[in-house]
Design a protein around this motif. Structure first.
Motif, PDB file in Angstrom:
ATOM      1  N   MET A   1       0.826  -1.206   0.000  1.00  0.00           N
ATOM      2  CA  MET A   1       0.000   0.000   0.000  1.00  0.00           C
ATOM      3  C   MET A   1       0.861   1.257   0.000  1.00  0.00           C
ATOM      4  O   MET A   1       0.507   2.271  -0.600  1.00  0.00           O
ATOM      5  N   GLY A   2       2.019   1.200   0.662  1.00  0.00           N
ATOM      6  CA  GLY A   2       2.923   2.349   0.647  1.00  0.00           C
ATOM      7  C   GLY A   2       3.437   2.634  -0.749  1.00  0.00           C
ATOM      8  O   GLY A   2       3.512   3.794  -1.180  1.00  0.00           O
ATOM      9  N   ALA A   3       3.775   1.588  -1.493  1.00  0.00           N
ATOM     10  CA  ALA A   3       4.241   1.772  -2.870  1.00  0.00           C
ATOM     11  C   ALA A   3       3.123   2.322  -3.744  1.00  0.00           C
ATOM     12  O   ALA A   3       3.366   3.151  -4.634  1.00  0.00           O
ATOM     13  N   GLY A   4       1.897   1.875  -3.516  1.00  0.00           N
ATOM     14  CA  GLY A   4       0.784   2.397  -4.291  1.00  0.00           C
ATOM     15  C   GLY A   4       0.547   3.873  -4.048  1.00  0.00           C
ATOM     16  O   GLY A   4       0.296   4.642  -4.984  1.00  0.00           O
ATOM     17  N   ALA A   5       0.644   4.290  -2.783  1.00  0.00           N
ATOM     18  CA  ALA A   5       0.484   5.719  -2.468  1.00  0.00           C
ATOM     19  C   ALA A   5       1.591   6.536  -3.095  1.00  0.00           C
ATOM     20  O   ALA A   5       1.369   7.645  -3.604  1.00  0.00           O
TER      21      ALA A   5
END
Length: 452
Positions: A1-5
């Motif tokens: 999710m951090g990479a997506g943000a």
């Protein structure tokens, strides 16, 4: 999710290319690792690169295709994704037997080089919109919570639920997960927008993604242990056993893509997960009747049909349920749910496997049955037999074979029941709204937003 943000802020194509590069360099470090500590450290970096690739894939597909072409693209993505679960072990067997374990990492280098060139030439990026902050505290809280919960469940599987390290980790993980949920309501740009969780479709997709991996893929890990450690199959042969699953998944997903834009995704997802549960239950029945590797083949085939049916619409529906500018967040959340389901499944179904083996060993009056059951689950059956007195090895060997088969059967039973429950949940949460709830009987926009 951090990479997506981060991708929503900096561009999906850019983060995708960075992810491939990081993954390739980390693979090189894995292949050259001088000791286990260096290998584990390189695997952490490899996971970060893989996260960047996965979190941006769905947003890039949505930005590159529309209408029927988008369905075809998701179908091909699902085909490759489903097939890879067996292709990896199938290729890994010859590499480790013929060359070295290091080549299962070094083989990633030419593949990554081709992927970087193709991505740079073919992919296009959608506008990112306004700059968004990355919710670093949210990343830390969520990752720590999931890490502690997984650690606690693995410790429970290894040493029992009364282990001193088990409950502190589980309670700490639960506390951090609650802290994450509270924190997300108090930041302007959260890692996972709480509003989305109130979206019936997006929440249903997350639940389906988590339980699909739990029911579909965890069995591959423990059946591989059974086949290689107990039945003494080679890595290549064990990989071939999973071929019906990968072949069925590839065929169904590739065929589905051409018509997916005309079908109701909720029915596809629910029907696919129901097939996954049915495949697990079929495997349970056959392993109970015939405790050998051929008993796995029909169940794996049915399971592959379900994976091929559920995976493409799950990915497209989750991404389509959010605004285009948050595609990275949605893609990261869906795949994070899948990975959490796999991690929890390894931990929980490992306990189920061990309990099933322990039950059989106890019935056969094997000494230290708990330790022997844990050894079987940890692929140390050969060590158990070598350490036994020569006169008792034959009897102990029969007990180990029976215990491992029972552990696999019970594991498949639990996975199948989870799959059936997940299918029912998907049918309810992803159902089409009644005509009265949509404008003039129009299709539910939450379920068909990405259709032409």
């Amino acid at each position: 999710m951090g990479a997506g943000a981060l991708a929503d802020r900096s561009g999906h194509r850019r983060i995708y290319l960075v992810g491939i590069a990081v993954f390739a360099l980390a693979s090189l470090a894995c292949g050259l690792a001088p000791d286990p500590a260096a290998l584990i450290g390189a695997r952490v970096v490899q996971g970060a690169g893989g996260a960047a690739m996965i979190a941006t894939t769905f947003a890039l597909l949505n930005g590159s295709y529309t209408g029927r072409d988008r369905g075809t693209a998701y179908g091909m993505w699902g085909a490759v994704s489903g097939a890879s679960s067996a292709v990896g072990p199938l290729l890994g067997g010859p590499l480790t037997e013929g060359l070295s374990w290091r080549w299962i990492f070094l083989v990633n280098l030419p593949v990554s080089a081709v992927a970087i060139v193709m991505s740079a030439l073919v992919l296009r990026d959608a506008p990112t919109g306004r700059a968004r902050r990355v919710d670093v505290p949210g990343v830390v809280l969520f990752s720590s919570a999931i890490g502690l919960l997984t650690y606690g469940m693995i410790r429970a599987g290894e040493y029992g639920w009364g282990a001193p390290t088990c409950w502190p980790a589980l309670c700490g993980g639960a506390a951090l997960l609650i802290a994450f949920a509270i924190a997300e309501t108090r930041v302007a740009e959260p890692l996972l927008d709480p509003v989305l969780l109130r979206n019936r479709v997006f929440g249903g997709v997350l639940i389906a993604a988590l339980l699909l991996n739990f029911a579909a893929y965890v069995s591959l890990t423990y059946t591989s242990i059974w086949m290689q450690s107990v039945l003494r199959l080679s890595p290549v042969t064990a990989g071939l056993v999973a071929l019906p699953m990968s072949g069925a998944a590839f065929a169904v997903s590739a065929s589905l893509g051409r018509v997916m834009h005309r079908l109701r995704p909720g029915r596809l997802i629910g029907g696919g997960i129901l097939l996954i549960g049915a495949g697990d239950l079929l495997g349970f029945a056959l392993v109970r009747a015939w405790p050998s590797w051929p008993a796995l083949l029909p169940g794996f085939f049915v399971l592959g049909l379900g994976v091929g049916l559920a995976t493409p619409p799950m990915s497209s529906t989750g991404t389509a349920a959010v605004p285009a500018g948050r595609g990275g967040m949605a893609g990261g959340a869906v795949y994070t749910a899948r990975q959490v389901g796999y991690a929890f499944g390894i931990a929980l179904l490992g306990s189920v496997f061990t309990a099933g083996a322990h039950h059989t060993l106890t019935g056969r009056h094997v000494e230290s049955s708990g330790a022997v059951a844990h050894a079987i689950a940890g692929a140390r059956s050969a060590d158990v037999l070598r350490s036994a007195p020569a006169g008792s090895r034959h009897v102990l060997g029969e007990a180990v074979h029976a215990a491992a088969a029972n552990g696999i059967a019970v594991l498949l039973l639990v996975a199948g029941l989870v799959g059936v429950a997940a299918a029912l949940s998907s049918f309810v949460l992803l159902r089409e709204r009644p005509a009265a709830e949509t404008a003039a009987g129009a299709p539910d926009p939450e379920l068909v937003r990405d259709r032409p």
